[in-house]
Each structure stands twice: as structure tokens, then as C-alpha cells.
Design a protein around this motif. Structure first.
Motif, short mmCIF file in Angstrom:
data_model
loop_
_atom_site.label_atom_id
_atom_site.label_comp_id
_atom_site.label_asym_id
_atom_site.label_seq_id
_atom_site.Cartn_x
_atom_site.Cartn_y
_atom_site.Cartn_z
N SER A 92 4.75 -2.98 4.91
CA SER A 92 5.15 -2.09 3.83
C SER A 92 3.90 -1.51 3.16
CB SER A 92 5.98 -2.86 2.79
OG SER A 92 5.15 -3.77 2.09
N ASP A 93 4.10 -0.46 2.37
CA ASP A 93 2.99 0.13 1.65
C ASP A 93 2.35 -0.89 0.70
OD1 ASP A 93 3.27 2.57 2.90
OD2 ASP A 93 4.54 3.41 1.32
N ARG A 94 3.15 -1.73 0.11
CA ARG A 94 2.65 -2.77 -0.80
C ARG A 94 1.78 -3.77 -0.04
NH1 ARG A 94 0.78 -4.23 -5.55
NH2 ARG A 94 1.10 -6.42 -5.88
N ILE A 140 -3.98 -5.62 1.38
CA ILE A 140 -5.13 -5.87 2.27
C ILE A 140 -6.17 -4.76 2.17
CG2 ILE A 140 -3.86 -7.36 3.85
CD1 ILE A 140 -3.66 -5.03 5.79
N GLY A 141 -5.93 -3.80 1.30
CA GLY A 141 -6.95 -2.80 0.98
C GLY A 141 -7.01 -1.59 1.88
N ILE A 142 -5.90 -1.26 2.54
CA ILE A 142 -5.89 -0.03 3.34
C ILE A 142 -4.63 0.77 3.01
CG2 ILE A 142 -7.23 -1.00 5.24
CD1 ILE A 142 -4.69 -1.20 6.85
N SER A 143 -4.69 2.05 3.29
CA SER A 143 -3.52 2.90 3.09
C SER A 143 -2.93 3.23 4.46
CB SER A 143 -3.89 4.18 2.36
OG SER A 143 -4.69 5.00 3.19
#
Length: 49
Positions: A27-29, A34-37
Motif C-alpha cells: 500500500s502507499d502507507r 520504508i521511505g519510497i513512493s
């Protein structure tokens, strides 16, 4: 020697694709945790980190 280079590249490509698949399932969350988009997934997979 040439064949070993091809096999190494193929293995690297497979690992990259598997990393993209696994990160894309998050998920986006979870990605944020973990620090990536989502935009960064392909680049992270290519770097192998």
C-alpha cells in the motif's frame, strides 16, 4: 564468457521484476513507511537496494 554475461543480466532482470512486483503489492502507507513512493519503485528495483 559471453553466455555468462547474458545469464547474469537475465538474472538481474528477473530480480528487478520480482522486486517491482513485490513493492507494487504494498500500500502507499507501507511504501511511505520504508521511505519510497510508488513513483520510485522501478528505480529502486533497478538499483537493487
Amino acid at each position: 564468457m559471453f553466455l555468462s554475461i547474458i545469464l547474469a543480466r537475465f538474472r538481474q532482470w528477473r530480480r528487478s521484476r520480482e522486486t517491482v512486483r513485490q513493492l507494487s503489492a504494498l500500500s502507499d502507507r507501507e511504501l511511505l513507511d520504508i521511505g519510497i513512493s510508488r513513483y520510485d519503485i522501478a528505480q529502486v528495483a533497478r538499483r537493487g537496494r
